[in-house]
Design an enzyme around this catalytic site. Structure first.
Site, short mmCIF file in Angstrom:
data_model
loop_
_atom_site.label_atom_id
_atom_site.label_comp_id
_atom_site.label_asym_id
_atom_site.label_seq_id
_atom_site.Cartn_x
_atom_site.Cartn_y
_atom_site.Cartn_z
CG HIS A 1 -4.14 5.01 -2.95
ND1 HIS A 1 -5.05 4.39 -3.78
CD2 HIS A 1 -3.98 4.20 -1.88
CE1 HIS A 1 -5.44 3.26 -3.23
NE2 HIS A 1 -4.80 3.11 -2.07
CG HIS B 1 0.27 13.22 1.44
ND1 HIS B 1 -0.92 13.70 0.91
CD2 HIS B 1 -0.05 12.15 2.21
CE1 HIS B 1 -1.92 12.95 1.37
NE2 HIS B 1 -1.43 12.01 2.15
CG HIS C 1 -18.82 14.37 3.16
ND1 HIS C 1 -18.11 13.19 3.20
CD2 HIS C 1 -17.92 15.36 3.41
CE1 HIS C 1 -16.84 13.45 3.47
NE2 HIS C 1 -16.70 14.75 3.59
NE ARG D 1 -7.94 -4.92 -1.68
CZ ARG D 1 -8.17 -3.88 -2.45
NH1 ARG D 1 -7.20 -3.02 -2.72
NH2 ARG D 1 -9.37 -3.67 -2.95
CG HIS E 1 -7.10 8.06 -16.64
ND1 HIS E 1 -7.99 7.16 -16.09
CD2 HIS E 1 -7.10 9.13 -15.81
CE1 HIS E 1 -8.52 7.66 -14.99
NE2 HIS E 1 -8.01 8.86 -14.80
CG ASN F 1 -4.05 -1.90 -1.63
OD1 ASN F 1 -4.80 -2.78 -2.02
ND2 ASN F 1 -3.37 -1.99 -0.50
CB SER G 1 -0.91 0.00 1.23
OG SER G 1 -1.76 1.12 1.22
#
Length: 304
Positions: free
Chosen positions: A104, A94, A176, A108, A146, A106, A90
């Protein structure tokens, strides 16, 4: 059939490769490593880079953990197995530069050994994803990012990129705020062997994605690391970091899984930025780059 030991060993090698590449592009900071053991089984290698020329804070973590599966996870996965094994790498980086994006990734693997046996269908799968969170959306960077992911996916399945890009748009969404975390990427989960792909092929895809990280991010860093920036741009960077923190603490499945399986807190929360700010009722300047960036934090944008 590939074993969990082989998967974990290859993931550790990918961790090594990525750390070497990030140290090279930063040119100053070195990763600090901490080995840790998990109560209940397994452990990992936490590697953190800080206060570099480019990277203010970042982590490239490997873990291979197992043991008894908590009740909350069993209910969430709708399974009755008592044990599990999970391994992965992972990454969250920053940068200190507002024109260099947050990234980011990851990769797994997850299995429940108690489900293996004659006449039983084993419960095991691969998952992963990579997404880019620019403080300022640069079209050329988003297209490069992309297109690179599309090329990786097409090596294995022509439908992967489109499917996993849509999945990422939906997953990396701050409900939110009604905005995506960044310009997306790809995301997949519970990828299992079928008539089209063997376990070995899925594992190769997982590793190919992992090894795509370093060249993609190195290119993006080198495009912008020598550009000048203003104090206002850095304040905007801190505001965008706050949105990143909100997503990881409210919605991120990996964070929730780590906390609910008694994972190592420092490793789980290394994804949070070193500095973030929440401005009350912030309104971007009309016609500015900040307003333009907000207009592009939407699902369904075709960057290829």
């Amino acid at each position: 059939m590939i074993t969990k030991e082989q998967i974990a060993a290859d993931y550790q090698q990918i961790q090594d490769e990525i750390c070497q590449a990030l140290e090279a592009v930063d040119g100053k900071a070195k990763f600090e490593q901490e080995l840790w053991d998990r109560d209940g089984g397994g452990g990992g290698r936490t590697r953190v880079i800080q206060d570099g020329n480019i990277f203010e804070k970042g982590g490239v973590n490997f873990s291979a953990v197992g043991g008894e599966l908590p009740e909350a996870i069993k209910k969430g996965l709708n399974i009755d197995s008592d044990d599990f094994f999970a391994t992965g790498v992972s990454i969250v980086i920053h940068p200190n530069h507002p024109l260099v994006p947050i990234i980011h990734m990851n990769i797994r693997y997850f299995e429940m050994p108690s489900t293996f046996g004659e006449g039983k269908e084993p419960v095991r799968w691969f998952g992963g994803g990579i997404d880019l969170t620019p403080h300022y959306v640069v079209d050329e960077d988003a297209k490069f990012f992309h297109s690179s992911l599309n090329a990786v996916c097409d090596q294995f399945n022509a439908e992967f990129y489109s499917k996993f890009k849509t999945w990422a748009d939906d997953y990396f969404f701050i409900k939110h705020r009604d905005e995506t975390r960044g310009v997306g990427g790809i995301f997949y989960d519970r990828l299992t062997a079928n008539d089209d792909m063997s376990w070995e092929q899925i594992f190769e895809f997982s590793k190919a994605l992992g090894r795509a990280f370093a060249p993609i991010y190195t290119e993006l860093v080198n495009r912008h690391k020598n550009e000048t920036f203003t104090a206002d741009q850095q304040q905007w960077q801190y505001l965008r970091r706050s949105r990143y923190a909100e997503f990881n603490l409210v919605y991120d499945a990996g964070t929730k899984f780590g906390l609910e399986t008694n994972g190592r807190i420092e490793s789980i929360l290394m994804s949070l930025p070193p500095t973030a700010k929440w401005f009350y009722n912030y309104q971007p300047q009309p016609g500015g780059e900040e307003e333009r960036t907000l207009s592009l934090l939407k699902k369904g944008i075709n960057w290829v």
